[in-house]
Design a protein around this motif. Structure first.
Motif, PDB file in Angstrom:
ATOM      1  N   MET A   1       0.836  -1.207   0.000  1.00 38.48           N
ATOM      2  CA  MET A   1       0.000   0.000   0.000  1.00 38.48           C
ATOM      3  C   MET A   1       0.869   1.255   0.000  1.00 38.48           C
ATOM      4  SD  MET A   1      -3.034  -0.634  -0.459  1.00 38.48           S
ATOM      5  CE  MET A   1      -3.798   0.956  -0.167  1.00 38.48           C
ATOM      6  N   GLU A   2       1.838   1.204   0.914  1.00 40.57           N
ATOM      7  CA  GLU A   2       2.708   2.367   1.042  1.00 40.57           C
ATOM      8  C   GLU A   2       3.487   2.598  -0.261  1.00 40.57           C
ATOM      9  OE1 GLU A   2       6.140   4.732   2.571  1.00 40.57           O
ATOM     10  OE2 GLU A   2       6.339   2.604   2.134  1.00 40.57           O
ATOM     11  N   LEU A   3       3.909   1.477  -0.857  1.00 36.00           N
ATOM     12  CA  LEU A   3       4.643   1.587  -2.114  1.00 36.00           C
ATOM     13  C   LEU A   3       3.751   2.163  -3.200  1.00 36.00           C
ATOM     14  CD1 LEU A   3       6.437  -1.853  -1.993  1.00 36.00           C
ATOM     15  CD2 LEU A   3       7.496   0.401  -1.804  1.00 36.00           C
ATOM     16  N   GLY A   4       2.508   1.704  -3.239  1.00 34.76           N
ATOM     17  CA  GLY A   4       1.564   2.183  -4.239  1.00 34.76           C
ATOM     18  C   GLY A   4       1.386   3.689  -4.172  1.00 34.76           C
ATOM     19  N   SER A   5       1.219   4.208  -2.987  1.00 34.66           N
ATOM     20  CA  SER A   5       0.971   5.643  -2.865  1.00 34.66           C
ATOM     21  C   SER A   5       2.214   6.445  -3.256  1.00 34.66           C
ATOM     22  CB  SER A   5       0.519   5.995  -1.443  1.00 34.66           C
ATOM     23  OG  SER A   5       1.614   5.894  -0.566  1.00 34.66           O
ATOM     24  N   ARG A   6       3.372   5.870  -2.975  1.00 33.76           N
ATOM     25  CA  ARG A   6       4.604   6.544  -3.392  1.00 33.76           C
ATOM     26  C   ARG A   6       4.667   6.651  -4.899  1.00 33.76           C
ATOM     27  NH1 ARG A   6      10.353   5.872  -0.842  1.00 33.76           N
ATOM     28  NH2 ARG A   6       9.907   6.523   1.276  1.00 33.76           N
ATOM     29  N   TRP A   7       4.319   5.539  -5.522  1.00 32.84           N
ATOM     30  CA  TRP A   7       4.318   5.517  -6.980  1.00 32.84           C
ATOM     31  C   TRP A   7       3.329   6.551  -7.517  1.00 32.84           C
ATOM     32  CZ3 TRP A   7       5.820   5.223 -11.630  1.00 32.84           C
ATOM     33  CH2 TRP A   7       4.925   5.073 -12.661  1.00 32.84           C
ATOM     34  N   ASP A   8       2.165   6.579  -6.901  1.00 34.76           N
ATOM     35  CA  ASP A   8       1.169   7.556  -7.319  1.00 34.76           C
ATOM     36  C   ASP A   8       1.708   8.963  -7.240  1.00 34.76           C
ATOM     37  OD1 ASP A   8      -0.777   5.935  -8.137  1.00 34.76           O
ATOM     38  OD2 ASP A   8      -1.949   5.987  -6.280  1.00 34.76           O
ATOM     39  N   ARG A   9       2.408   9.212  -6.159  1.00 38.20           N
ATOM     40  CA  ARG A   9       2.956  10.561  -5.983  1.00 38.20           C
ATOM     41  C   ARG A   9       3.936  10.882  -7.112  1.00 38.20           C
ATOM     42  NH1 ARG A   9       5.809  10.956  -0.607  1.00 38.20           N
ATOM     43  NH2 ARG A   9       4.731   9.026  -0.185  1.00 38.20           N
ATOM     44  N   PHE A  10       4.770   9.884  -7.426  1.00 34.73           N
ATOM     45  CA  PHE A  10       5.748  10.084  -8.495  1.00 34.73           C
ATOM     46  C   PHE A  10       5.040  10.363  -9.813  1.00 34.73           C
ATOM     47  CE2 PHE A  10       9.131   9.638 -11.342  1.00 34.73           C
ATOM     48  CZ  PHE A  10       8.744   8.750 -12.322  1.00 34.73           C
ATOM     49  N   ARG A  11       4.011   9.540 -10.067  1.00 30.84           N
ATOM     50  CA  ARG A  11       3.341   9.684 -11.338  1.00 30.84           C
ATOM     51  C   ARG A  11       2.650  11.045 -11.418  1.00 30.84           C
ATOM     52  NH1 ARG A  11      -1.248   5.932 -13.855  1.00 30.84           N
ATOM     53  NH2 ARG A  11      -2.435   7.219 -12.430  1.00 30.84           N
ATOM     54  N   ARG A  12       2.077  11.393 -10.308  1.00 28.73           N
ATOM     55  CA  ARG A  12       1.414  12.688 -10.275  1.00 28.73           C
ATOM     56  C   ARG A  12       2.431  13.796 -10.590  1.00 28.73           C
ATOM     57  NH1 ARG A  12      -0.976  12.878  -4.888  1.00 28.73           N
ATOM     58  NH2 ARG A  12      -1.598  10.708  -5.004  1.00 28.73           N
ATOM     59  N   SER A  13       3.630  13.613 -10.103  1.00 26.78           N
ATOM     60  CA  SER A  13       4.601  14.693 -10.309  1.00 26.78           C
ATOM     61  C   SER A  13       5.035  14.749 -11.775  1.00 26.78           C
ATOM     62  CB  SER A  13       5.803  14.529  -9.398  1.00 26.78           C
ATOM     63  OG  SER A  13       6.692  13.595  -9.933  1.00 26.78           O
ATOM     64  N   GLU A  14       5.149  13.577 -12.399  1.00 29.14           N
ATOM     65  CA  GLU A  14       5.485  13.571 -13.837  1.00 29.14           C
ATOM     66  C   GLU A  14       4.352  14.213 -14.635  1.00 29.14           C
ATOM     67  OE1 GLU A  14       7.576  11.051 -16.058  1.00 29.14           O
ATOM     68  OE2 GLU A  14       6.520  11.659 -17.860  1.00 29.14           O
ATOM     69  N   ALA A  15       3.122  13.789 -14.330  1.00 26.28           N
ATOM     70  CA  ALA A  15       1.979  14.371 -15.013  1.00 26.28           C
ATOM     71  C   ALA A  15       1.895  15.865 -14.708  1.00 26.28           C
ATOM     72  CB  ALA A  15       0.699  13.665 -14.578  1.00 26.28           C
ATOM     73  N   ALA A  16       2.213  16.207 -13.461  1.00 23.62           N
ATOM     74  CA  ALA A  16       2.143  17.614 -13.068  1.00 23.62           C
ATOM     75  C   ALA A  16       3.129  18.448 -13.885  1.00 23.62           C
ATOM     76  CB  ALA A  16       2.436  17.749 -11.576  1.00 23.62           C
ATOM     77  N   SER A  17       4.341  17.945 -14.068  1.00 25.06           N
ATOM     78  CA  SER A  17       5.323  18.690 -14.872  1.00 25.06           C
ATOM     79  C   SER A  17       4.786  18.883 -16.279  1.00 25.06           C
ATOM     80  CB  SER A  17       6.652  17.934 -14.959  1.00 25.06           C
ATOM     81  OG  SER A  17       7.008  17.407 -13.724  1.00 25.06           O
ATOM     82  N   GLY A  18       4.206  17.812 -16.827  1.00 32.18           N
ATOM     83  CA  GLY A  18       3.653  17.897 -18.171  1.00 32.18           C
ATOM     84  C   GLY A  18       2.550  18.941 -18.255  1.00 32.18           C
ATOM     85  N   TYR A  19       1.629  18.874 -17.308  1.00 29.74           N
ATOM     86  CA  TYR A  19       0.525  19.834 -17.312  1.00 29.74           C
ATOM     87  C   TYR A  19       1.024  21.264 -17.167  1.00 29.74           C
ATOM     88  CZ  TYR A  19      -3.245  16.429 -17.175  1.00 29.74           C
ATOM     89  OH  TYR A  19      -4.125  15.450 -17.505  1.00 29.74           O
ATOM     90  N   MET A  20       2.017  21.421 -16.266  1.00 32.83           N
ATOM     91  CA  MET A  20       2.503  22.775 -16.018  1.00 32.83           C
ATOM     92  C   MET A  20       3.104  23.359 -17.291  1.00 32.83           C
ATOM     93  SD  MET A  20       4.209  23.432 -12.395  1.00 32.83           S
ATOM     94  CE  MET A  20       5.903  23.688 -12.852  1.00 32.83           C
TER      95      MET A  20
END
Lengths: 296, 268, 365
Positions: A1-20
C-alpha cells in the motif's frame, strides 16, 4: 500500500510537470479556440433580433440554412468543389511524391521538398490573383492558345466559375497533399518491393499490391488535410469564382460582416463543419482497413 | 537519370506550382496598367509608386508589428507545448494536443468568425491586438510541429549527462537544451512570421479599422489601376518569403545536423 | 590474505515499482571501494535501473542506497559523488571535445590555463591527446566513448557508472576497449560499476559480478566462482554453456553428497559442488563442455569414463564441438575439444570414450 501511494505521488509529479509545461499553450487554445467554437455553436441556436441577439433557443437558423435554396446550393457546391479539389490534388500529387521518394537521390530529396513547399508560403492573395491573370480573358492560357492557333477566341469557361476555383485551390494545396504521401512512401521498406517482384509479380502489380496499400495512410492523411480546409476557403472563390463560384465561406462572411446576422452565419458555419466532419469520418470508416495494424 | 517519365511529370508539376510566381515579376516590371498579355515594355515606376501611398506604409507597419508579436508569442507557446508533449506523459495529452493543433486543419474563416463573436461579445475593440491573438492561434500548431522535431531529436541522456556533471535543471536547459533547439526556434520564428504576414481572413475580420498588408492588397484588387503596384509589392513580398524560408530551412537542417538526426523532410 | 576493502556502495533491500511493475525486488548487496563491479543480466532484468538508482536518475520505492556510508535518499544526481558514461555516450553535439570534457568543471571556476591543463590530462589519459579542438559530432564511436570517459573521470568521482558502454562498438573495438577500461580502472583506482548483458565482457573485466534476473540478484561472486560454481541452472545457462543431466541424490552427509547421474553413474561430490539452495525441482548435475575429453585411440584410461555416440560435429578451426549422446541419457552432451595438429576430427555416428572428472560437476537441486 505504502509503495503504491509513493508511486502515485511520483506519477502525479510527472503528469504535473507535463501539465505545467503545456498549460500556457493549452489555456490559450481553450480560451481563444475552444470557447469561441463553443460560442458559435451556442449562437447558432439563438435568434437574431434587431441590434441584439435574442436569448431564446431555436432551430430556425438551421431550418433556414438547410432549406433556403440559395444556402443549400452554396453548401452543396462547396462540398462538390472541395471533393473535386481533393481528388485532383491528391491524384496529381501522388506521382510527384512517388517520384521524390523512389527516384530522387536521397541527398537531393530535401531540396525537392523545399522546392515543392516554397510556393505554398508565398503570398496567397497574390498567387490567387495571378491565377485570375493566367486564366483570364486576355490571360496566359488564352493568349498562348490563340498564339498557337489552337483556338480562335478566348476560352471563357476557365474563369469566374467553379473550374477556376478548383484549379486555383488545387494549386494552393499541392504541398499539403504531397508531403503526407511522401512520408508514407518513405516508410516503406524497399525490400518489400523486391520481395513482391521476387514472388513473381510484375512491377505494376507490385505497385498495386504492395506499394499502394502501404502508402494508403499517407493518401488518407492527404485527402483529409486538403478536404477539410478547402471547404472553408474564402479568397479563391471571392477572386476567381465569380457569382456562380461562391462558396460557404463567402456566405458566412456575408452573414457576419454585411448582414450582421450572427446566428444564421453561425448555423451555416456549424453546418459546414458538420458536413466536413461527417464526410471525413465516413471516408475514414471506408478506409479503416488501411489504418489498422502495427503503429510505428 | 532515374524515373524518366516520373521526372518529366514532376518537372511539369513544379512548373504548375511556380507559374504564378514566375508571372508575377513580369507584370511588376511591365509598362502597362492592364494586367494582360502581351507585355508592353520595361519599367520600374510601379516600385517607385509604392512609396507614394501612405496607406500602404501604414499597412506594412501594422503587418510587421503583428507578425513580429505573433511569431514571438506563438514560438513561446510552441516551446512549452512541444517540450511538454515530447518529454512528459500526462492524462488527456492526445486531446489537449489535438485541440492546440486543430487550427492546422480548421478553415481560417471558422477561427475568424468564432473569435469575432467572442471578442465583440466581450466588448473588446477590434485592433492590431485582436489580429495578433488570432494569428498566434494559427501559427502555434506550425511552431509545435517544427519544435517537436527539434525536441524529439534531443537525446534524453544529454540532459542527464549535464545533470550528472553537476548542473541544475535550469542551467541544463540553458547550456544544453536551448543551444540544441535554437535552430528549431529560429526556424519556427521565421515560419510564423511568414504565415502571419501573409494571413488575410483573420486580419480581415479582426482588424477593425486597422489595415494589414494582405487586407490592403485585397482592397486594391478592386481598382484595376492599382493592380500593377500590387504586382510590384507582391514581387518584393515573394522575394522576401523565399529568402526567409531559405534561412528557416538552413537553420532547420543545421539543427538536424547538430543533433546528428536524419533529415525526414520539410516543415509540414 | 588481503584485507577486505571498505564498502563504497551498499544496497539495503531496494525495491522499485513502475506502476504495478516490480522492477527491483529487494536488492541487498555491497560494492567495495576500488572494485570493478559488473551488473550482468538479460535486458529487462533491472540492471540499468539499479545503476540509475546509484546515479540518482531513478528514485527507489523502498530500502536504501548508500554511497561511501552516506544515505542517498533525497540527494539529486548533480550532488552525488558519481559520474556516468551513458550507453549513447551523450556527447554534447554543439560543443568541442575539450568543452565536453571540461563541462563538469564549469562550476569549479578554474583559471583558464588550469582548466586547459586538466582537460589535456584527461584527454591524454583516454588516448585522445590533441583532439580537444575537434567538433564532437565528427568523432567515431570509439572516440566518443573515450570522450565520455574523460568527461566523467575529470571530476574524480568516487564511483564511475558505465551503462553498456561498449554495446555500440564493433567486436574488435569492443575487445580493445575492454582491455583499456581495465587498465584505466587500475590506474585511477576508482570504483567502476559496469552494466552489461554480455557475459563474456563481464567475465573478462570484473573483479566481481552480480547476475540479475527479473529484478533480483541471482548470484554475486567473482568471475571464476560464477563460471565454475553457478548457484542455479539459470545462472549456469546465462554464463557460457553448460550440460545438464538428471541425477538422483542417494545420500548426503558431512563428507559429501553421493549421487547417481544419468550417463555418469555414481559420484560423490564435495559440499561446495552444490552451491545453490534447493528448488524442489529434482536434482540435476551440470558440467561445462571443456571439462569433458574424448579419449582417442591409444590414450590411457582416465579415472572416470563414460561411453557415447557422436551425433553432431561442428568444426570451428581451433576447436571442434561434439554433441555426444552418453549411453543411458536422453539428450546429447556438448563437448568442446581443442584441435591438435594431426589428430582427426571424428565423424557422426562414431563411438567415443569420454573422460570426465567428478570435481567439475555442479549439483542443482
Amino acid at each position: 500500500m505504502e509503495l503504491g501511494s509513493r508511486w502515485d505521488r511520483f506519477r502525479r509529479s510527472e503528469a504535473a510537470s507535463g501539465y505545467m509545461l503545456v498549460s500556457p499553450t493549452a489555456l490559450y487554445a481553450i480560451l481563444l479556440l475552444a470557447a469561441p467554437l463553443g460560442t458559435i455553436i451556442l449562437y447558432s441556436f439563438l435568434t437574431d433580433g434587431y441590434l441584439e441577439i435574442v436569448r431564446t433557443f431555436t432551430l430556425a437558423n438551421y431550418h433556414e440554412a438547410w432549406t433556403n435554396e440559395l444556402y443549400r446550393t452554396v453548401m452543396l457546391r462547396s462540398l462538390g468543389v472541395s471533393m473535386a479539389v481533393t481528388l485532383v490534388t491528391v491524384v496529381l500529387a501522388f506521382p510527384v511524391a512517388y517520384f521524390v521518394s523512389f527516384h530522387v537521390d536521397p541527398s537531393r530529396k530535401s531540396l525537392w521538398l523545399f522546392l515543392i513547399t516554397i510556393p505554398f508560403w508565398t503570398s496567397y492573395l497574390i498567387r490567387v490573383f495571378l491565377w485570375k491573370v493566367i486564366l483570364g480573358f486576355n490571360g496566359v492560357v488564352n493568349s498562348g492558345l490563340m498564339g498557337l492557333g489552337i483556338i480562335d477566341e478566348p476560352l471563357t469557361f476557365i474563369l469566374y466559375n467553379v473550374n477556376a476555383v478548383v484549379i486555383t485551390l488545387a494549386h494552393a494545396y499541392a504541398p499539403f497533399a504531397i508531403l503526407p504521401i511522401f512520408v508514407a512512401l518513405e516508410k516503406i521498406d524497399r525490400s518489400l518491393l523486391e520481395a513482391g517482384q521476387d514472388l513473381g509479380e510484375s512491377r505494376f502489380m507490385t505497385f498495386l499490391r504492395v506499394t499502394l496499400p502501404l502508402a494508403m495512410p499517407g493518401v488518407i492523411a492527404s485527402v483529409l488535410i486538403v478536404f477539410i480546409p478547402t471547404i472553408g476557403d474564402y479568397v479563391t472563390p471571392q477572386l476567381v469564382g465569380g457569382p456562380e463560384g461562391r462558396m460557404v465561406a463567402n456566405l458566412i462572411q456575408l452573414q457576419y460582416l454585411k448582414l450582421d446576422n450572427y446566428p444564421l452565419g453561425s448555423a451555416i458555419a456549424v453546418s459546414a463543419m458538420g458536413i466536413v466532419t461527417v464526410v471525413s469520418l465516413l471516408f475514414l470508416f471506408l478506409n479503416r482497413r488501411y489504418l489498422k495494424g502495427p503503429k510505428s | 537519370m532515374k524515373g524518366g517519365g516520373f521526372r518529366i511529370y514532376a518537372i511539369c508539376y513544379l512548373i504548375f506550382l511556380y507559374a504564378p510566381i514566375i508571372i508575377l515579376p513580369l507584370f511588376a516590371f511591365n509598362d502597362a496598367t492592364v494586367i494582360a498579355f502581351p507585355l508592353s515594355g520595361f519599367t520600374t515606376k510601379w516600385f517607385a509608386e509604392m512609396t507614394t501611398q501612405p496607406a500602404l506604409g501604414q499597412a506594412v507597419k501594422n503587418s510587421l508589428i503583428i507578425a513580429v508579436s505573433a511569431s514571438v508569442l506563438a514560438t513561446t507557446l510552441g516551446v512549452f507545448a512541444a517540450r511538454a508533449s515530447t518529454r512528459y506523459d500526462f492524462p488527456f495529452k492526445g486531446g489537449i494536443m489535438g485541440l492546440i493543433m486543430l487550427p492546422l486543419v480548421l478553415p481560417e474563416i471558422i477561427v475568424a468568425v468564432s473569435l469575432l463573436v467572442v471578442l465583440l461579445g466581450l466588448g473588446v475593440n477590434l485592433s492590431i491586438l485582436t489580429v495578433i491573438l488570432g494569428h498566434v492561434l494559427i501559427c502555434t500548431p506550425f511552431t509545435i510541429a517544427i519544435l517537436s522535431s527539434a525536441f524529439q531529436s534531443l537525446d534524453r541522456s544529454l540532459e542527464e549527462a549535464a545533470y550528472d556533471l553537476g548542473e541544475t535543471a535550469v542551467s541544463t536547459f540553458r547550456l544544453i537544451i536551448l543551444p540544441l533547439v535554437m535552430p528549431g526556434i529560429i526556424s519556427s520564428l521565421l515560419i510564423s512570421f511568414t504565415i502571419s504576414l501573409d494571413e488575410f481572413i483573420i486580419a480581415f475580420f479582426l482588424a477593425g479599422t486597422e489595415v494589414t498588408l494582405p487586407v490592403y492588397i485585397f482592397s486594391q484588387f478592386r481598382f484595376p489601376q492599382a493592380v500593377p503596384v500590387i504586382m510590384a509589392l507582391g514581387t518584393i513580398l515573394v522575394g522576401m518569403s523565399i529568402l526567409l524560408l531559405t534561412i528557416a530551412e538552413y537553420f532547420r537542417r543545421r539543427g538536424l545536423a547538430r543533433s546528428g538526426a536524419k533529415d525526414t523532410g520539410g516543415f509540414l | 590474505m588481503t584485507v577486505e576493502k571498505p564498502t563504497m556502495i551498499e544496497f539495503r533491500d531496494v525495491h522499485k515499482y513502475y506502476g504495478d511493475y516490480h522492477a527491483l525486488r529487494g536488492i541487498t548487496a555491497k560494492i567495495r571501494a576500488g572494485e570493478f563491479f559488473s551488473l550482468l543480466g538479460p535486458s529487462g532484468c533491472g540492471k540499468t535501473t539499479l545503476l540509475r538508482t546509484i546515479a540518482g536518475f531513478e528514485g527507489i520505492s523502498s530500502g536504501a542506497v548508500m554511497i561511501d556510508g552516506k544515505h542517498m535518499e533525497g540527494v539529486p544526481a548533480n550532488k552525488r559523488p558519481t559520474n556516468m558514461v551513458f550507453q549513447s555516450y551523450a556527447i554534447f553535439p554543439h560543443l568541442t571535445v575539450a568543452q565536453n570534457v571540461g563541462f563538469g568543471l564549469r562550476r569549479a571556476n578554474l583559471a583558464k590555463d588550469e582548466l586547459a591543463r586538466r582537460v589535456g590530462e584527461a584527454l591524454e589519459m583516454v588516448g585522445l591527446k590533441g583532439y580537444g579542438a575537434r567538433a564532437a559530432h565528427a568523432l567515431s564511436g570509439g572516440q566518443r566513448q573515450r570522450v565520455a570517459l574523460a568527461r566523467a573521470l575529470i571530476l574524480k568521482p568516487k564511483v564511475l557508472l558505465l551503462d553498456e558502454p561498449l554495446s555500440a562498438l564493433d567486436k574488435k573495438m569492443r575487445e580493445q576497449m575492454q582491455v583499456e577500461l581495465i587498465k584505466l580502472q587500475r590506474q585511477v583506482g576508482i570504483t567502476f560499476i559496469l552494466v552489461t548483458h554480455d557475459q563474456e565482457e563481464a567475465l573478462v573485466m570484473s573483479d566481481r559480478i552480480a547476475v540479475m534476473f527479473e529484478g533480483e540478484i541471482a548470484q554475486l561472486a567473482d568471475p571464476e566462482t560464477l563460471y565454475r560454481r553457478p548457484n542455479s541452472k539459470k545462472v549456469a545457462d546465462f554464463i557460457g554453456t553448460m550440460n545438464f543431466l538428471p541425477a538422483e541424490i542417494l545420500s548426503e552427509g558431512p563428507g559429501g553428497i553421493e549421487i547417481e547421474a544419468q550417463g555418469l553413474g555414481r559420484v560423490t561430490l564435495a559440499p561446495d559442488q552444490a552451491p545453490g539452495a534447493a528448488s524442489g525441482q529434482g536434482a540435476t548435475v551440470g558440467f561445462r563442455p571443456e571439462t569433458l575429453t574424448i579419449l582417442f585411440e591409444g590414450q590411457p584410461t582416465a579415472e572416470r569414463e563414460s561411453m557415447g555416440t557422436i551425433e553432431e560435429v561442428v568444426y570451428y578451426g581451433d576447436m571442434t564441438y561434439y554433441d555426444v549422446r552418453l549411453d543411458g541419457t536422453a539428450s546429447p552432451t556438448r563437448i568442446s575439444m581443442r584441435n591438435v595438429f594431426g589428430r582427426p576430427v571424428l565423424d557422426i555416428g562414431a563411438r567415443a570414450r569420454i573422460a570426465w572428472s567428478a570435481g567439475a560437476l555442479v549439483l542443482f537441486r
